[in-house]
Write an enzyme that holds these catalytic residues in place. Structure first.
Site, PDB file in Angstrom:
ATOM      1  N   GLU A   2      -6.386   2.584  -1.696  1.00 48.05           N
ATOM      2  CA  GLU A   2      -5.743   3.843  -2.083  1.00 48.05           C
ATOM      3  C   GLU A   2      -5.918   4.863  -0.964  1.00 48.05           C
ATOM      4  O   GLU A   2      -7.009   5.024  -0.432  1.00 48.05           O
ATOM      5  CB  GLU A   2      -6.359   4.376  -3.366  1.00 48.05           C
ATOM      6  CG  GLU A   2      -6.101   3.451  -4.534  1.00 48.05           C
ATOM      7  CD  GLU A   2      -6.827   3.878  -5.789  1.00 48.05           C
ATOM      8  OE1 GLU A   2      -6.960   5.087  -6.038  1.00 48.05           O
ATOM      9  OE2 GLU A   2      -7.272   2.982  -6.519  1.00 48.05           O
ATOM     10  N   ILE A   3      -4.829   5.524  -0.634  1.00 48.58           N
ATOM     11  CA  ILE A   3      -4.839   6.530   0.416  1.00 48.58           C
ATOM     12  C   ILE A   3      -4.368   7.843  -0.189  1.00 48.58           C
ATOM     13  O   ILE A   3      -3.330   7.893  -0.849  1.00 48.58           O
ATOM     14  CB  ILE A   3      -3.916   6.129   1.581  1.00 48.58           C
ATOM     15  CG1 ILE A   3      -4.384   4.791   2.176  1.00 48.58           C
ATOM     16  CG2 ILE A   3      -3.862   7.224   2.633  1.00 48.58           C
ATOM     17  CD1 ILE A   3      -3.451   4.225   3.207  1.00 48.58           C
TER      18      ILE A   3
END
Length: 159
Positions: A2-3
């Site tokens: 996840e960014i």
């Protein structure tokens, strides 16, 4: 992977992070904003809670639950995730992109889960509609799905 970017972050930096993680074999997901925890951990926690309810009620043992996940759900979710797996069930067969209200109600309010689902509001319908259509467009045929499941089972068997 996840960014999460920030409003101040240049778009190029976010895109560079996505490309970097793809280049090392990850599947990055760009979050719209930060949330407590991570998607996978939050979903896993819901599964743990349900599992421990079952253990407390004498319905299953830890070993039973682990075997079901390792031999079934874990393998299947490597091919199609939990939302994609329900696509054929909640997407209205006569109106793609529209939710079948009866099936949604069964899925979300079923008595075989201790965790209540979200109500089907107009806002949720608007969020789901394009996602259902996109998922339907990239969906696997039954034959493709079976071939992938067999390949996953063989790969796991060789570990």
């Amino acid at each position: 992977m996840e960014i999460v970017g920030t409003p101040e972050m240049p778009t190029e930096r976010l895109e560079a992070a996505v490309e970097f993680y793809r280049s090392i074999g990850k599947q990055p997901v760009v979050m719209s904003h930060a949330i407590p925890g991570f998607i996978g951990n939050r979903l896993q926690a819901a599964m743990w809670r349900e599992g421990f309810h079952m253990i407390a009620a004498g319905e299953a043992t830890m070993e039973d639950i682990d075997n079901i996940i390792k031999g079934g759900l874990g393998l299947r979710y490597g091919i199609s995730g939990p939302c994609e797996a329900q696509l054929g069930w909640i997407d209205h067969p006569d109106a793609p992109g529209e939710i079948d209200e009866e099936k949604w109600s069964i899925l979300m309010q079923t008595d075989w889960s201790r965790l209540p689902g979200p109500p089907l509001t107009d806002a949720l319908r608007d969020i789901l509609r394009p996602q259902l259509l996109a998922a339907r467009a990239k969906g696997l045929t039954d034959d493709e799905w079976e071939k992938r499941l067999i390949a996953v089972r063989r790969a796991v068997g060789n570990i």
